[in-house]
Design a protein around this motif. Structure first.
Motif, PDB file in Angstrom:
ATOM      1  N   ASN A   1       0.857  -1.207   0.000  1.00 26.18           N
ATOM      2  CA  ASN A   1       0.000   0.000   0.000  1.00 26.18           C
ATOM      3  C   ASN A   1       0.886   1.248   0.000  1.00 26.18           C
ATOM      4  O   ASN A   1       2.111   1.154   0.114  1.00 26.18           O
TER       5      ASN A   1
ATOM      6  N   SER B   1       1.059   3.418   2.344  1.00 27.47           N
ATOM      7  CA  SER B   1       1.685   3.582   3.671  1.00 27.47           C
ATOM      8  C   SER B   1       3.054   2.917   3.684  1.00 27.47           C
ATOM      9  O   SER B   1       4.044   3.492   4.155  1.00 27.47           O
TER      10      SER B   1
ATOM     11  N   TYR C   1      -1.173  13.165   4.996  1.00 32.23           N
ATOM     12  CA  TYR C   1      -1.899  12.057   5.612  1.00 32.23           C
ATOM     13  C   TYR C   1      -1.354  11.759   7.017  1.00 32.23           C
ATOM     14  O   TYR C   1      -0.130  11.691   7.204  1.00 32.23           O
TER      15      TYR C   1
ATOM     16  N   TYR D   1      -5.658  14.341   0.888  1.00 33.48           N
ATOM     17  CA  TYR D   1      -6.747  13.413   1.242  1.00 33.48           C
ATOM     18  C   TYR D   1      -7.965  14.131   1.812  1.00 33.48           C
ATOM     19  O   TYR D   1      -9.087  13.631   1.749  1.00 33.48           O
TER      20      TYR D   1
ATOM     21  N   ASP E   1       3.700  11.571  -2.108  1.00 33.31           N
ATOM     22  CA  ASP E   1       2.675  10.630  -1.646  1.00 33.31           C
ATOM     23  C   ASP E   1       1.541  10.644  -2.670  1.00 33.31           C
ATOM     24  O   ASP E   1       0.662  11.499  -2.636  1.00 33.31           O
TER      25      ASP E   1
ATOM     26  N   HIS F   1      -3.485   8.739  -3.781  1.00 38.09           N
ATOM     27  CA  HIS F   1      -4.765   8.963  -4.459  1.00 38.09           C
ATOM     28  C   HIS F   1      -4.641   9.280  -5.932  1.00 38.09           C
ATOM     29  O   HIS F   1      -5.643   9.644  -6.543  1.00 38.09           O
TER      30      HIS F   1
ATOM     31  N   SER G   1      -1.033   3.713  -3.567  1.00 34.32           N
ATOM     32  CA  SER G   1      -1.828   2.508  -3.332  1.00 34.32           C
ATOM     33  C   SER G   1      -2.471   2.127  -4.653  1.00 34.32           C
ATOM     34  O   SER G   1      -2.837   3.001  -5.435  1.00 34.32           O
TER      35      SER G   1
ATOM     36  N   HIS H   1      -5.097  -0.169  -4.567  1.00 34.38           N
ATOM     37  CA  HIS H   1      -6.481  -0.586  -4.236  1.00 34.38           C
ATOM     38  C   HIS H   1      -7.409   0.609  -4.120  1.00 34.38           C
ATOM     39  O   HIS H   1      -8.551   0.466  -3.706  1.00 34.38           O
ATOM     40  N   LYS H   2      -6.917   1.788  -4.427  1.00 31.62           N
ATOM     41  CA  LYS H   2      -7.819   2.943  -4.449  1.00 31.62           C
ATOM     42  C   LYS H   2      -8.270   3.135  -5.899  1.00 31.62           C
ATOM     43  O   LYS H   2      -9.205   2.514  -6.360  1.00 31.62           O
TER      44      LYS H   2
END
Ligand SMILES: Cc1ncc(COP(=O)(O)O)c(C=O)c1O
Length: 430
Positions: free
Chosen positions: A130, A132, A157, A212, A237, A240, A260, A262-263
């Motif tokens: 991810n 993170s 974030y 975010y 980062d 998104h 990530s 999975h977004k």
């Protein structure tokens, strides 16, 4: 006025079509083939509900819920779920062979195809779990001395800010933060703020590609250029951004980028990527130790012990789905959905938009506040009474509700949200 019961019944019909797509993944593939054959301009297609209905039906979402929180995590289309399950089944036949020896080596083709999306060399791209993890590899992996400073905004974030704060406690570094204008309409003003807060002790800059809290797209290219001029690494980062709107490495011209998958790429949950420019790989320690021969190898960041291959391999299916829709078409559709509710609701003098709608400054995500109604209570009410899922945002500088549709969101759902909000603005939530 749209009756809620009829509306939910309508959603049920779409849910049935989605379930059919799950039972028959060939049908989902056929959807993609139809889409690929469609040669319309991205902008014209954005409002073409017949076209988008086919995409909507490739997902297996529960349409009795109107999920407008696709910022946190997204559902994956049926073909991605199916690919992951198939890889998982195969893994369990004899994992020491099927997972380690057969499937894991196949992740090299996933690396290459993701690298083509970002337009970098596969030798500069690590597959992570991810954003993170990607960002913490950078933030914990850079050598810093006591008294060294790192720069971030108060809008980054929380986990990434906590990573710097932990280094403050552990290594005696100093985190400097500044706040951003709301909405942030002027990219040059933002770059100037970064420049003003750089000191002779600044050793790293953290910047969110998309904030975010508001969905604001930040002037990453200019801040990276600033960092390069000053000799300060800039960690981007991009949790998104990848798969959300169109850009490649050349647009950002950055050295470090984490996201990530999975977004917005709609890949399996627990998938991410890290880009590190080739000549900077040696500057960053991996989170888990790797052998010395891998010091300059991007794969050192993937040394995390035994982990499933299924999630990683099914990224390939998500990329093919994304390319099948077409990145420009997706971006235009997401902006269209965002404008559909935002332009309608901002007419009220009690609505404050915290996100700039100017071209290039935001895409699917936007945050609004209704004056006189606490945003936490508003989000709770939307969920309890209408099964509409949004995120309540509470920050020292502002508050609001964050609204984030995705490609599976229908116009009916967006309009139902707008209509519900108009009623709430008129009558309150009591
Ligand atoms: C800007 C930003 N960075 C990092 C993350 C962490 O993402 P993940 O939980 O997928 O690691 C998020 C999650 O929403 C985010 O918004």
């Amino acid at each position: 006025m749209l009756d809620r019961r009829k509306f939910i019944q309508g959603l049920g019909a779409t849910a049935f079509a989605s379930a059919t797509a799950l039972l028959n993944p060939d049908r989902a593939r056929a959807v993609l083939q139809t889409v690929a054959a469609h040669r319309g301009q991205a902008r014209d297609l954005a409002a073409d509900e017949d076209f988008w209905r086919r995409i909507q039906q490739a997902f297996t979402v529960d349409r009795s819920i109107i999920n407008l929180n696709n910022g946190g995590v997204s559902p994956a289309p049926a073909i991605v779920q199916q690919a992951m399950k198939q890889h998982l089944d195969y893994s369990h036949k004899a994992p020491a062979y099927t997972m380690w020896r057969v499937l894991e080596p196949q992740q090299e083709s996933v690396r290459s195809s993701l690298a083509r999306c970002f337009d970098c060399s596969p030798e500069e791209l690590a597959l992570t779990r991810n954003a993170s993890e990607s960002m913490q590899i950078l933030q914990n992996g850079i050598d810093l001395q006591p008294g060294d400073e790192v720069l971030a905004t108060t809008h980054d974030y929380p986990r990434m800010l906590n990573t710097w704060k932990q280094r403050e406690r552990r290594d005696g570094i100093v985190l400097r933060q500044f706040s951003l204008p709301i909405p942030a309409e002027d990219p040059q003003l933002i770059v100037d703020l970064y420049e003003q807060h750089i000191s002779p002790r600044t050793r790293a800059i953290l910047i969110s590609h998309v904030v975010y809290l508001t969905g604001q797209i930040m002037p990453v290219r200019a801040v990276c250029a600033l960092g390069r001029r000053k000799g300060i690494p800039v960690f981007v980062d991009g949790a998104h951004s990848l798969g959300h709107f169109t850009f490649t490495l050349a647009d950002l011209d950055c050295e470090f980028f984490g996201s990530s998958l999975h977004k917005w790429l709609t890949a399996p949950h627990g998938t991410g990527m890290l880009y590190v420019r080739k000549e900077r790989i040696g500057d960053i320690w991996p989170l888990q130790a790797a052998e010395e021969s891998k010091d300059e190898d991007i794969r050192k960041f993937e040394e995390i012990g035994t982990h499933p291959a299924a999630n990683t391999l099914a990224i390939a299916e998500a990329i093919s789905f994304y390319r099948g829709i077409g990145p420009e078409r997706k971006e235009e559709r997401l902006r269209f959905l965002r404008n559909r509710w935002a332009e309608r609701l901002k007419v009220s003098d009690r609505v404050r938009l915290h996100t700039s709608l100017k071209p290039g400054r935001s895409c699917a995500i936007a945050t609004m506040q209704v004056e006189g109604i606490p945003s936490g209570a508003l989000a709770k009410h939307l969920w309890k009474e209408h099964k509409i899922l949004v995120v309540a945002i509470k920050h020292d500088d502002f508050e609001g509700i964050r609204v984030a549709p995705n490609v599976y969101t229908s116009l009916d759902e967006i309009d139902y949200f707008s209509e519900t909000m108009e009623r709430i603005i008129r009558n309150g939530i009591d």
